[in-house]
Motif scaffolding. Sequence first.
Motif, PDB file in Angstrom:
ATOM      1  N   ALA A 163     112.060  12.641 -15.834  1.00 47.43           N
ATOM      2  CA  ALA A 163     110.784  12.197 -15.261  1.00 47.43           C
ATOM      3  C   ALA A 163     110.815  12.261 -13.731  1.00 47.43           C
ATOM      4  CB  ALA A 163     110.467  10.783 -15.730  1.00 47.43           C
ATOM      5  N   VAL A 164     111.926  11.788 -13.134  1.00 44.23           N
ATOM      6  CA  VAL A 164     112.053  11.797 -11.672  1.00 44.23           C
ATOM      7  C   VAL A 164     112.068  13.232 -11.150  1.00 44.23           C
ATOM      8  CG1 VAL A 164     113.606  11.289  -9.744  1.00 44.23           C
ATOM      9  CG2 VAL A 164     113.199   9.558 -11.499  1.00 44.23           C
ATOM     10  N   LEU A 165     112.888  14.082 -11.774  1.00 47.19           N
ATOM     11  CA  LEU A 165     112.963  15.481 -11.333  1.00 47.19           C
ATOM     12  C   LEU A 165     111.617  16.183 -11.483  1.00 47.19           C
ATOM     13  CD1 LEU A 165     116.453  16.548 -12.729  1.00 47.19           C
ATOM     14  CD2 LEU A 165     115.822  16.194 -10.343  1.00 47.19           C
ATOM     15  N   SER A 166     110.911  15.877 -12.566  1.00 43.72           N
ATOM     16  CA  SER A 166     109.596  16.486 -12.765  1.00 43.72           C
ATOM     17  C   SER A 166     108.610  16.013 -11.703  1.00 43.72           C
ATOM     18  CB  SER A 166     109.063  16.150 -14.163  1.00 43.72           C
ATOM     19  OG  SER A 166     109.911  16.682 -15.157  1.00 43.72           O
ATOM     20  N   ARG A 167     108.666  14.706 -11.413  1.00 41.55           N
ATOM     21  CA  ARG A 167     107.762  14.167 -10.386  1.00 41.55           C
ATOM     22  C   ARG A 167     108.035  14.807  -9.026  1.00 41.55           C
ATOM     23  NH1 ARG A 167     105.276  13.363  -6.803  1.00 41.55           N
ATOM     24  NH2 ARG A 167     104.141  11.536  -6.036  1.00 41.55           N
ATOM     25  N   LEU A 168     109.316  15.059  -8.724  1.00 45.57           N
ATOM     26  CA  LEU A 168     109.682  15.621  -7.430  1.00 45.57           C
ATOM     27  C   LEU A 168     109.489  17.134  -7.361  1.00 45.57           C
ATOM     28  CD1 LEU A 168     112.993  13.642  -6.728  1.00 45.57           C
ATOM     29  CD2 LEU A 168     110.741  13.244  -5.706  1.00 45.57           C
ATOM     30  N   LEU A 169     109.816  17.828  -8.455  1.00 44.74           N
ATOM     31  CA  LEU A 169     109.863  19.291  -8.414  1.00 44.74           C
ATOM     32  C   LEU A 169     108.599  19.984  -8.902  1.00 44.74           C
ATOM     33  CD1 LEU A 169     113.526  19.859  -9.679  1.00 44.74           C
ATOM     34  CD2 LEU A 169     112.696  19.954  -7.325  1.00 44.74           C
ATOM     35  N   VAL A 170     107.935  19.418  -9.906  1.00 48.49           N
ATOM     36  CA  VAL A 170     106.774  20.093 -10.490  1.00 48.49           C
ATOM     37  C   VAL A 170     105.697  20.416  -9.454  1.00 48.49           C
ATOM     38  CG1 VAL A 170     104.793  19.737 -12.026  1.00 48.49           C
ATOM     39  CG2 VAL A 170     107.119  19.390 -12.881  1.00 48.49           C
ATOM     40  N   PRO A 171     105.383  19.509  -8.524  1.00 50.08           N
ATOM     41  CA  PRO A 171     104.337  19.844  -7.545  1.00 50.08           C
ATOM     42  C   PRO A 171     104.779  20.860  -6.483  1.00 50.08           C
ATOM     43  CG  PRO A 171     104.611  17.453  -7.785  1.00 50.08           C
ATOM     44  CD  PRO A 171     105.797  18.107  -8.391  1.00 50.08           C
ATOM     45  N   THR A 172     106.056  21.251  -6.473  1.00 49.64           N
ATOM     46  CA  THR A 172     106.578  22.128  -5.407  1.00 49.64           C
ATOM     47  C   THR A 172     106.600  23.587  -5.853  1.00 49.64           C
ATOM     48  OG1 THR A 172     108.898  21.978  -6.104  1.00 49.64           O
ATOM     49  CG2 THR A 172     108.054  20.236  -4.657  1.00 49.64           C
ATOM     50  N   HIS A 173     106.875  24.471  -4.887  1.00 48.35           N
ATOM     51  CA  HIS A 173     107.034  25.898  -5.197  1.00 48.35           C
ATOM     52  C   HIS A 173     108.014  26.493  -4.188  1.00 48.35           C
ATOM     53  CE1 HIS A 173     106.344  30.116  -5.942  1.00 48.35           C
ATOM     54  NE2 HIS A 173     105.590  29.815  -6.989  1.00 48.35           N
ATOM     55  N   PHE A 174     109.323  26.398  -4.536  1.00 53.18           N
ATOM     56  CA  PHE A 174     110.362  26.974  -3.695  1.00 53.18           C
ATOM     57  C   PHE A 174     110.965  28.156  -4.443  1.00 53.18           C
ATOM     58  CE2 PHE A 174     114.947  27.162  -2.546  1.00 53.18           C
ATOM     59  CZ  PHE A 174     114.796  27.531  -1.216  1.00 53.18           C
TER      60      PHE A 174
END
Length: 466
Positions: free
Chosen positions: A164-175
């Motif tokens: 959940a934490v990784l999804s919250r941090l990474l899903v909105p990003t695009h690296f």
Amino acid sequence: MPGNELTIAERIERLPLGRFHRRFIALVSLGNFFDLYDIFIVAYIGAALQQSGFLTLRQFTFFVAAGFLGMFVGTVVFGMGSDRMGRRSAFILLLLIYSVFTFAGAFAPNAAWLIALRFFAGVGIGAEIVVIDTYVTEVVPGRARGRYVAITQVAGFCAVPVAAVLSRLLVPTHFLMSGWRWVMVIGASGALLTWWFRRRLPESPRWLESQGRVAEADAILTGLEKESFSTERSGEWQVTSGEQKEGKGIYTEGTESTEDTEKKESGSFWELWRAPYLSRTVMLVIFQALQTIGFYGFANWAPTFLLKRGVSLLHSLEYTLLIALVSPLGPLLAAWTSDRFERKWTIVILALVVAGLGLGFGNSIAPAAVVGFGALLTLANYWFSAAFHAYQAEMFPTRLRATGVGFTYSWSRLSAAFTSILIGAVLVHGVPTVFAVLAVAMILVACVIGLMGPRTNGLVLEEISQ
């Protein structure tokens, strides 16, 4: 040092809980962590996949279903197959399978590829859970069996808040690529690391004995007894490339004497359909087909339910993150209660609690109520999961354990695949209607176990399976 006049089961049961058991559970639990991580990331990345247009709601339904169909195939082929290939060998092979296909899925160019690769990742994920339950049940003494299975679940469900934490941090990003792809890459990489650590695991002595490989079972237990009963640190257990090096003993997997071969017990699939196992097989098939509706109906769809209520993707991920934080507490409660209270009645009570809390969540609108009911439902669901994973592995004898658990558990994977399609269809009538269906399933679960389930607490495996 115990004498060899004792049976393999008696020698396992009299081992004091110590360094070996802690090391064994730690290594197994690492695998369970990444296994459940891979299952639960579907819920968190699913909402993002739909909002970004990579998957439609219909395609997401097939994505979820494909994973569970893969789990069904894997459970049947490898879960049941571990009665022939061994617990440790199946363990390591399955880790490799789902790591490779989850990693490949992270680079899927379109929906069709993602759905197909999810199916093959599911083959490894589904069977791994069966092997874990069987492996731990056979190696750990009966007085701590429920607690140690629950500990593997504690570690496994720690993956839920991490996902959940990784999804919250990474899903909105695009690296370099979309954030949801990084969430999948992380899970696959961790499982490969666990696969390396698991080279130190021994084979189940009970399984070796059932295969007629008594000399190997004796060699493993001799090493464990030396470590467990000695006050000195006599060297840690090591298994590398199929060899045990402990004190004086060295064994190589695959070697068995003629005398041992004559003692081999052959378990047949058809034995599941004869007394005394027929009633247990029927009970677990019905149980598994129903419990998955309530369990995964919430676990895989919670963010999507919130999206359908008009909650934004960001807020949906935040709510589910708050809910996910309590995930390890359910198995922790199971670890504390499993060997204190009869597992049969624990499962019955928790199934009814899940039904009630699900109705509360499905009819909640206010953010505090959504998070509150969601957190309590998660707590009860994962307590329930840890309890039944210990329970199901106690139902069958060693020669038949993985076959029995694998076959009956496979119904949960098949049910979950069709549940995804069912929920997608029922969701058009509203979220409360979905949870009414889930509640009925959990009430039926309580009835099945209450009426048909045997008691198991504190009994030696060989006594339960008679």
